[in-house]
Structures are given as structure tokens and as C-alpha cells.
Write a protein that holds these residues in place. Sequence first.
Motif, PDB file in Angstrom:
ATOM      1  N   ARG A   1      82.925 -13.038 -69.025  1.00 37.42           N
ATOM      2  CA  ARG A   1      84.314 -12.809 -68.556  1.00 37.42           C
ATOM      3  C   ARG A   1      84.350 -11.788 -67.416  1.00 37.42           C
ATOM      4  NH1 ARG A   1      87.684 -14.138 -73.175  1.00 37.42           N
ATOM      5  NH2 ARG A   1      86.259 -14.444 -74.882  1.00 37.42           N
ATOM      6  N   ASP A   2      83.585 -10.686 -67.584  1.00 42.21           N
ATOM      7  CA  ASP A   2      83.579  -9.642 -66.540  1.00 42.21           C
ATOM      8  C   ASP A   2      82.944 -10.170 -65.268  1.00 42.21           C
ATOM      9  OD1 ASP A   2      84.726  -8.101 -68.416  1.00 42.21           O
ATOM     10  OD2 ASP A   2      82.948  -6.873 -68.871  1.00 42.21           O
ATOM     11  N   TRP A   3      81.826 -10.929 -65.425  1.00 39.75           N
ATOM     12  CA  TRP A   3      81.143 -11.503 -64.268  1.00 39.75           C
ATOM     13  C   TRP A   3      82.088 -12.435 -63.515  1.00 39.75           C
ATOM     14  CZ3 TRP A   3      80.171 -16.427 -62.641  1.00 39.75           C
ATOM     15  CH2 TRP A   3      79.232 -16.578 -61.621  1.00 39.75           C
ATOM     16  N   TRP A   4      82.834 -13.224 -64.268  1.00 38.14           N
ATOM     17  CA  TRP A   4      83.730 -14.226 -63.672  1.00 38.14           C
ATOM     18  C   TRP A   4      84.855 -13.546 -62.901  1.00 38.14           C
ATOM     19  CZ3 TRP A   4      83.638 -18.950 -62.216  1.00 38.14           C
ATOM     20  CH2 TRP A   4      84.803 -19.701 -62.052  1.00 38.14           C
ATOM     21  N   ARG A   5      85.353 -12.464 -63.502  1.00 37.17           N
ATOM     22  CA  ARG A   5      86.431 -11.731 -62.842  1.00 37.17           C
ATOM     23  C   ARG A   5      85.975 -11.231 -61.475  1.00 37.17           C
ATOM     24  NH1 ARG A   5      87.587  -8.413 -66.933  1.00 37.17           N
ATOM     25  NH2 ARG A   5      88.700 -10.041 -68.016  1.00 37.17           N
ATOM     26  N   LYS A   6      84.732 -10.769 -61.384  1.00 38.64           N
ATOM     27  CA  LYS A   6      84.215 -10.218 -60.131  1.00 38.64           C
ATOM     28  C   LYS A   6      83.813 -11.297 -59.140  1.00 38.64           C
ATOM     29  CE  LYS A   6      81.610  -6.958 -62.394  1.00 38.64           C
ATOM     30  NZ  LYS A   6      80.239  -6.537 -62.549  1.00 38.64           N
ATOM     31  N   ASN A   7      83.302 -12.420 -59.643  1.00 37.69           N
ATOM     32  CA  ASN A   7      82.688 -13.411 -58.742  1.00 37.69           C
ATOM     33  C   ASN A   7      83.505 -14.672 -58.508  1.00 37.69           C
ATOM     34  OD1 ASN A   7      79.915 -12.245 -58.244  1.00 37.69           O
ATOM     35  ND2 ASN A   7      80.086 -12.133 -60.475  1.00 37.69           N
ATOM     36  N   ARG A   8      84.639 -14.846 -59.167  1.00 41.27           N
ATOM     37  CA  ARG A   8      85.382 -16.095 -58.999  1.00 41.27           C
ATOM     38  C   ARG A   8      85.785 -16.230 -57.529  1.00 41.27           C
ATOM     39  NH1 ARG A   8      90.492 -15.465 -62.688  1.00 41.27           N
ATOM     40  NH2 ARG A   8      90.724 -17.653 -62.133  1.00 41.27           N
ATOM     41  N   PRO A   9      85.752 -17.442 -56.997  1.00 38.89           N
ATOM     42  CA  PRO A   9      86.053 -17.607 -55.566  1.00 38.89           C
ATOM     43  C   PRO A   9      87.508 -17.323 -55.254  1.00 38.89           C
ATOM     44  CG  PRO A   9      85.542 -19.729 -56.629  1.00 38.89           C
ATOM     45  CD  PRO A   9      85.401 -18.690 -57.680  1.00 38.89           C
TER      46      PRO A   9
END
Length: 471
Positions: free
Chosen positions: A463-471
Motif C-alpha cells: 500500500r505504501d509503495w503504491w501510494r508513492k509510485n502510482r502513475p
Amino acid sequence: MSGVFLGMPAFPQAAERAVRDERLRTNLRHATHTIRDKRARAVAELPDWAELRAAGKAIKDHTLRHLDRYLVQLEEAVTAAGGTVHWAADADEANRIVAGLVHATGEREVVKVKSMATQEIGLNEALAAEGITAYETDLAELIVQLGDDRPSHILVPAIHRNRAEIREIFAERMAAWGRPAPEGLTDAPAELAEAARLHLREKFLRARVAVSGANFMVAETGTLVVVESEGNGRMCLTLPDTLISVVGIEKVVPTWRDLEVFLQLLPRSSTAERMNPYTSLWTGSSAGDGPSDFHLVLLDNGRTAVLADQVGRQALRCIRCSACLNVCPVYERAGGHAYGSVYPGPIGAILTPQLRGTASPVDASLPYASSLCGACYEVCPVAIDIPEVLVHLRERVAAQGGHALERAAVAAAGYVLDHPALLTAAERLAGRTRALHPRRLPGPGRAWTDTRDLPEVPAEPFRDWWRKNRP
Ligand code: SF4
């Protein structure tokens, strides 16, 4: 079911011991791979195999749905043909009936046709307790009996033995049971077969009583059917004066047209033959032609309870071809003894816990004796969805209540997964403390990590990774 195999450890412990036996694994691998390859070629010859399989399934399902009707029809037909039908609710009753019938003849010994039903009820042991000796006449069963061993395969009970071991058993043990093995016996297959033939021949010629099972029973005429490859069955079914057949109630088929389907499905699935070398059929008794006294013992022994289970009842379709054993990666490594029952392999893993219940550690472990790969279902000639029944039985075992710690862990996981904020916090905490995580689980989870690596928790939750890396 009888307690023949009671005292066995649960499957994981028994299998652990078996997989360390290199000779056993070599024997099993060679035998199962040879049979499975031959079976695949024999089945591929028939363009309508899928239709035959569907027909076999449909006939069995129809018969099981109307089992009461077909069994009564069978009883009437057998009686009209001069036979006597006995009903046995369980193993003890079946054994009592057979022992009583043998006593009534005044004989102290019987010859036996290979039969899973009589092994299931522990008939040989029950007869021995009554002073009656039962002689197995199937070659593989003879090897098992002389070796004071237990069967490990439905079709090839001595599959765990190689030729050198069989030679040793014959040379050392045949004399104690009758005609000794010839001097200088080698492990050449022809010599071993000849030794067995000579040993058995005197038993066939002397026996006045035979005990058999049956592969099928045809309700419309009361005809019983035994298929085999060696001719020993034919000798037992024709030479003695009295024939006693112990047969599970699920073996009935309504008509000869139905039988035709199974006589095509069974040989190709079991021995990879186009037809059985010996197919013996008999209807009641007739003077001057075979046994003059015929008794049919219809065995329940837990089958009606299996029939009451909507998912599990498909196990009663089984025609004991053993194709599922020969393709099972678990059976190939663990061997048949690890299943603690006369029914090993995938079919044993679903049939035994239903016939015996799941109260004992052995029976509760059997539904887990599978990787759920589905190979057994693919080859089953009557399309028994073994993985489906395994999962169903696992639910039953789990409902009995597992380890207290396991139950608490599952309850805690359920609560966290139900609360997204708590789940996020738990994931972050797990990521930050990953250096402290043990490599192996403690308590009841330890067995799981004995053979597997515990997956590493990522440093950052998705979830944290996605928050930072989502396009
Ligand atoms: S379950 Fe199917 S494949 Fe296995 S022994 Fe029975 S009929 Fe054969």
C-alpha cells in the motif's frame, strides 16, 4: 471398517519414515511409472473414452441414487438362481457370517480370490481366530501373506517388493504354508511364477470352500463378476463345493448393458489391457457346474453413511482400478503402508476417513495426504473429483477443532483482515520489525516450516509503495 491397521502413526509420520527408504522409493517409482505410461497408451486407443467415462459416472450415480431398489432386485435374482443372500451391517457381522458358513461345511481351510472387501473387514484374521486358515491365491497377495506383510497397492499389493525380495520370501516361507519353493530358485520372473503355480495348485485341488469378492453384481439376473489376470480366481470360483462372496453394496449395477461400460473402463485403467484375461461370471448355483452352494454376503460397513454425504458419496463410484495411485506424486513417494488402511493413495485418502470416520489421528490426517494437484481426477475412469472430496473432508476435520493456538491465530487474522486500518498498521509494524522475525514458526506451526522457508516480509508494505509510485 476393521482395525487391521490400527496402531499405525498418522500419515505425516508414516510418510516421513517411508520417504527415507530408498529401495521402497525406487521400487514404487519404477512400478507406478511403468503402469501409468501403459495406461495412457491404452486409453488413447479409444476415441470415445470421454463418453465411456461419462457413461460410467452416470450409471454409478443412478445406481447409488436407487441403491435400495437395485439391492432388493439383486437379492431376489440371486435367491431365484439358487444362492443365499446375507446382509452384514459391519465387519464383525460379515466375519461372523463367513466363519459360520465355513464351520457348517466342516472344513478348516479356504482358498481366496483377491478381494479388497475381505481385507477391509480383516476376514483372514477373523477366520484364523476361529481356527480356519485362509490361503491367498493371487500372486501378489500370496507374496504379502507369505512375507507376513501388508498390501500397499490396490491392484499390485506387493508393489513395494522387487524380484530379489520375492525370491527370498518364497525360498524362506513357502514351506511353512505348504509346498516349498523349488531348490535353487532364482529371481527370474518365470521361475517365481512357476514356484507360485506349483505351491497354489495343491491348494486349488484340495479346497472345498472358496471366498471371493466381486468387481460387479448385475441386479437384473443376480450375476456376480470377477475380473483378474492370473486364472487363480477362475480356479477358486469353479473347483470348490462352496463359494462365499463378500461384496460391498456399492458394487451393484442394474443391467448387463451397464456392465458392458465397466468392462471397457476397468481393464484399460487398471492393467492397461484392452480386456481382462479372465472374466468370470456366475449366477446362483447349478448342479454339476461349479460350486453347488453359493452365498452372497452384502457388506455395508459404513457405506450407507458415505451415501448420505452429498459431496463424499462420489467415492462409492470407485471401481478399484488404482489409476489414481499410479499418478499420485504423494503415493509414489510415501507408498501404500503410510495410509494406514487397505485403501491407499488418493482413493484411500477419501474413502477411509469416510468409512472409519475422522476421530483417530490416522484418519484425520488422510485428507491432507495430497498436494491437490488433480492428477487423480484426470485419470479416474468414473470421474471421481477426489480433490473436491479431500477439501470437503479437510473442512470436516477442521470443524472437529484443531490446536487451540491455531484457532486463536485464525481468529486474530480474521479480525485484522476485517479492519483495514488495523491491517495497514500491522503491515507497517511487520515491515519495520522484519530483522527480528524467526526463520521457523514456533508451536504447531513448526511442522510447516520444517519443510518450507517462511516467506520474508517486505520492508515496505505494498500500500505504501503504491501510494508513492502510482502513475
Ligand atoms: S478413485 Fe477412480 S482412479 Fe482411483 S481407484 Fe477408484 S475408480 Fe480408479
